[in-house]
Scaffold this active site. Structure first.
Site, PDB file in Angstrom:
ATOM      1  N   ARG A   1      -4.354  -9.346  -1.721  1.00 40.64           N
ATOM      2  CA  ARG A   1      -4.931  -9.391  -0.386  1.00 40.64           C
ATOM      3  C   ARG A   1      -3.971  -8.599   0.672  1.00 40.64           C
ATOM      4  NH1 ARG A   1      -3.407 -12.904   4.042  1.00 40.64           N
ATOM      5  NH2 ARG A   1      -5.013 -13.835   5.111  1.00 40.64           N
ATOM      6  N   LEU A   2      -4.598  -7.686   1.360  1.00 39.91           N
ATOM      7  CA  LEU A   2      -3.851  -6.820   2.522  1.00 39.91           C
ATOM      8  C   LEU A   2      -3.819  -7.592   3.824  1.00 39.91           C
ATOM      9  CD1 LEU A   2      -5.174  -3.432   1.346  1.00 39.91           C
ATOM     10  CD2 LEU A   2      -3.268  -4.493   0.537  1.00 39.91           C
ATOM     11  N   ASP A   3      -2.621  -8.104   4.105  1.00 38.39           N
ATOM     12  CA  ASP A   3      -2.624  -9.273   5.328  1.00 38.39           C
ATOM     13  C   ASP A   3      -2.459  -8.440   6.578  1.00 38.39           C
ATOM     14  OD1 ASP A   3      -2.125 -11.803   6.514  1.00 38.39           O
ATOM     15  OD2 ASP A   3      -0.097 -10.774   6.837  1.00 38.39           O
ATOM     16  N   ALA A   4      -3.234  -8.692   7.704  1.00 44.84           N
ATOM     17  CA  ALA A   4      -3.146  -8.025   8.833  1.00 44.84           C
ATOM     18  C   ALA A   4      -3.127  -6.711   8.957  1.00 44.84           C
ATOM     19  CB  ALA A   4      -2.105  -8.659   9.694  1.00 44.84           C
ATOM     20  N   VAL A   5      -3.908  -6.270   7.856  1.00 41.64           N
ATOM     21  CA  VAL A   5      -3.799  -4.548   7.643  1.00 41.64           C
ATOM     22  C   VAL A   5      -4.464  -3.624   8.497  1.00 41.64           C
ATOM     23  CG1 VAL A   5      -5.987  -4.432   6.632  1.00 41.64           C
ATOM     24  CG2 VAL A   5      -4.175  -2.989   5.683  1.00 41.64           C
TER      25      VAL A   5
END
Length: 565
Positions: free
Chosen positions: A231-235
């Protein structure tokens, strides 16, 4: 294949960095990539199927005196949840200083109170794993940031220093907090650093080749430790150019393409999932061309649209939106959810519902006990951006009895499980949790309302008590998941058609590649609904009843899954 991917990696780096990314930088990067390739021998599953259902949870969701939290969770998972879920999304389990894990102190470590990498490996024996790659920012308490403040060589440009006189009015602000935070360096110099989310979450400077190499090293570590979903957070905020919105910029997309290419090279089958809580048209841009960016994006519009349909007892907006969904390729799908550790985002409704209806939904939920977070707009006004509430309480009224609460809850989750894509269910949802106002008061922030942690054994008795709402939610939702996982028509890629019958009944038709067909009917009203269908014979999967004839009656808030003969 290998040479093609390596060429793609080099081309992307050239597009983003030009000559600032030297041959020496490239040598270091590819050395790390090749080392990871040699370590990873396990093959990951290619694609997804109807059996894929994700549990979202904290690593320290359950604790026991004298024990680390992860083994305690693994024991609970194996007893109560392993039969329902194929994947576990472990929210950040790294050492952290704030935001319940999303202010990471050390990307490469497991928080000592949570466990060790061996405990992660032990959990992996029972399930597939999804990790958070918190790539936009890190903790102000981290060693990297301490090195920056101490002016340690090699860390000079790890973070983003901006003259406070710079016009940053165009920058998209997700929270009502200052964008720049002053910090004092070892030599007494004061620098104003970019802090998109809080003063404890300092944005990384991806314009620096050293930062890219360090963060790719983090990604590679997670792949080596067995994460099959990342999961790429706040990407969306990764790349900054003052004078722009600093969200969804071209180089942000290129960086994701780079992460994708590296993942494909090192661990084929790894799925990247972008977390961009933004209007739908921006959210789906992270699919790229369908092959070069994220394989999945969070379906952020689904949670508030289902709530809107429930509270208005009107499915037309939900259906119109669902019918408009299109994927760019068969290599992509939706990551569907109704609840998570965060609140229910409202920005994904903008462009789908009129602002008056969004504000009306906020008012309804506030009156029923939900809390609201706000954001500042460039024109000086503020708007609600997030509703904080458990999804169980969001669906019902204060005066509702348990039967009504469970019926609405199961209806909503049957929509989730019927939708094309991979469904994810938050642990508070399957455990039937109610709003935790005590947690909000104790911790001092709204999101704590839906982040309750438990002592081992605290709720096991409630899960087997037939008079307790936890028992009803857990057992009915577990049964629903089991039904979904057994039907090829619910394969994420199966054909999906969406219709309304009047304003109250939502219909989803799923057709598998082998021709198996399920018609899902949802009564979004508190009244009995009669309808005519073109189904002559079949079986209603949830109740187990045979269907004969074309006239059906749905109870208030009832869902039917009809498998046609």
């Amino acid at each position: 294949m290998e040479n093609n991917v390596n060429t793609k990696i080099k081309n992307l780096i050239s597009l983003v960095y030009g000559e600032s990314f030297s041959e020496a930088h490239l040598a270091v990067l590819f050395e790390k990539i090749e080392k990871s390739c040699s370590v990873i021998t396990e093959k990951r599953k290619t694609g997804w199927d109807e059996k894929d259902v994700v549990l979202i949870t904290y690593g320290d969701q359950f604790t026991a005196k004298g024990k680390e939290a992860l083994p305690v969770f693994t024991q609970f998972y194996n007893e109560w949840l392993a039969r329902s879920f194929s994947h576990v999304h472990l929210l950040p389990f790294y050492p952290w200083s704030s935001d319940d894990g999303f202010s990471v102190i050390d990307y490469h470590a497991v928080a000592p109170e949570t466990g060790t990498w061996n405990d992660i490996a032990e959990l992996k024996q029972s399930t597939n794993l999804m990790f958070d790659f918190v790539c936009n920012h890190m903790s102000a308490k981290s060693q990297w940031f301490a090195n920056y403040l101490n002016q340690t060589p090699g860390y000079e440009d790890f973070f983003i220093s901006v003259d406070p006189e710079t016009d940053l009015s165009a920058v998209t602000r997700p929270r009502a907090l200052p964008l720049l935070t002053p910090f004092t360096l070892r030599d007494g110099t004061v620098r104003h650093l970019w802090t998109t989310f809080s003063e404890d979450q300092v944005d990384l400077n991806f314009a620096s080749p050293q930062v890219l190499i360090a963060m790719v090293d983090v990604l590679l570590h997670y792949l080596v430790e067995g994460a099959s979903y990342i999961r790429l957070d706040a990407v969306g905020f990764m790349w900054k150019i003052p004078g722009t919105s600093c969200i969804h910029l071209e180089n942000t997309h290129r960086l994701i393409q780079l992460f994708r290419a590296i993942s494909d090279r090192v661990a084929p089958g790894t799925v990247l999932i972008t977390e961009t809580n933004v209007p739908h048209k921006d959210n789906i841009s992270y699919f790229g061309d369908g092959e070069n960016e994220a394989q999945m994006v969070y379906q952020f519009s689904l949670p508030p649209l289902v709530l809107h349909a429930v509270h208005r007892q009107d499915v037309r907006a939900l259906c119109e939106w669902a019918a408009s969904l299109k994927l760019p390729s068969q290599q992509t799908t939706w990551f569907n959810f109704l609840a998570s550790h965060d609140g229910i985002g409202l920005n994904p409704l903008r462009g789908i519902l009129p602002e008056t209806e969004i504000l009306s939904l906020v008012e309804i939920l506030q009156n029923e006990g939900a809390l609201v977070n706000w954001k500042n707009n460039p024109d000086g006004t503020r708007s609600p951006y997030e509703i904080n509430v458990t999804y169980l309480d969001a669906l019902s009224h204060k005066e509702s009895d348990n039967h009504q609460r469970i019926a609405r809850f199961i209806l909503a989750h049957a929509v989730l499980l019927s939708f094309p894509g991979v469904p994810a269910i938050y642990i508070q949802s399957i455990l039937g949790s109610r709003n935790d106002y005590g947690g909000v008061e104790r911790l001092g922030y709204n999101r704590a309302i839906n982040r309750r942690k438990y002592v081992a054994g605290e709720i096991d008795g409630e899960l087997v008590d037939h008079n307790n709402i936890r028992h009803g939610i857990y057992h009915k939702l577990s049964e629903l998941i089991a039904l979904r996982r057994a039907e090829k028509a619910f394969h994420p890629d199966s054909e999906a058609m969406f219709e309304t019958v009047g304003e109250h009944i939502f219909k989803i038709i799923r057709i598998a590649t082998n021709g198996e067909r399920i018609t899902a009917l949802f009564n979004f009203s508190n009244q009995y609904q009669n309808l005519y269908t073109d189904i002559n014979t079949g079986r209603e999967l949830i109740a187990g009843n045979a269907i004969n004839g074309t006239t059906l009656t749905l109870n208030p808030w009832q869902v039917m899954w009809i498998k046609e003969n």
